[in-house]
Design an enzyme around this catalytic site. Sequence first.
Site, PDB file in Angstrom:
ATOM      1  CE1 TYR A  83      -3.930  -2.503   5.249  1.00 50.00           C
ATOM      2  CE2 TYR A  83      -3.248  -0.347   4.428  1.00 50.00           C
ATOM      3  CZ  TYR A  83      -3.638  -1.654   4.197  1.00 50.00           C
ATOM      4  OH  TYR A  83      -3.730  -2.118   2.909  1.00 50.00           O
ATOM      5  CB  SER A 105      -0.885   0.015   1.253  1.00 49.90           C
ATOM      6  OG  SER A 105      -1.485   1.287   1.426  1.00 49.90           O
TER       7      SER A 105
END
Length: 260
Positions: free
Chosen positions: A148, A135
């Site tokens: 995250y 990501s």
Amino acid sequence: MSYDLRGRNVLVTGASRGIGRALAVVFARRGARVLANGRDAVALDDLVREGGAAVALPGDLTREDDARRVAEAAGPVDVLVNNAGVTFYGPVEETPEEEVRRVFETNVFAMVRLTRLLLPSMRERRSGVVVQISSPSGRRGFPMISAYSASKGAMNAWSEALRTEASAYGVRVVLVYPDVTTSELYQTAPASITGQAFREGLRGIERDPPEKVAEKTVRAVERGRTEVYCTARARLLSLLCGLAPGIVDWAVARREGIGR
């Protein structure tokens, strides 16, 4: 360098839905034999029935026994796609330690465990591809998803180390950076009180379809690439993080409404 996927054994984690499911379908269309892993056995059976996978391998990879069972059942794997991931919404001070551990268990430790189980066979055959669905938040931590972001940053560093080591025995590592993508992950992830409002605000954001991420990922495997950014915005962010981190800080804070 081209890589023919026809007849290859491809193991996709987190294949029950979202990006993982789309990846399984695209790999299958390219002629690969897809082994689909996830926690939702019913969804995996549906995927097999619809032709998006050859074999369903349900299991929770955060559990050592499940991971070993999946690795053994998969047999020799040509392409491992570490896609499974979870998140938590909330500012740092509202993110409990147990939530940070939960995110890391799936996004980092389960990924490391399964990869290490499959690497010896790849090394012996001097062939294989490890695909890491990362990501942009692993390149630059984003507010409200600190756990995250940290887990994806750990994935990136671990993957870069593996890439250098594994190249010596013919194994390639591909890092994929999707942009904001349509997924149940954003709708169902747990959140703190502040994080709930933030999560609701995300509903109106334009998102990429998971099929776009899947197509770019599979194409990268076929073309021998080692990194792929799914949008120009994701690539620009990565570039600016190195060249002008202060501007990135300002832009992210402004976008997320921090300090208002």
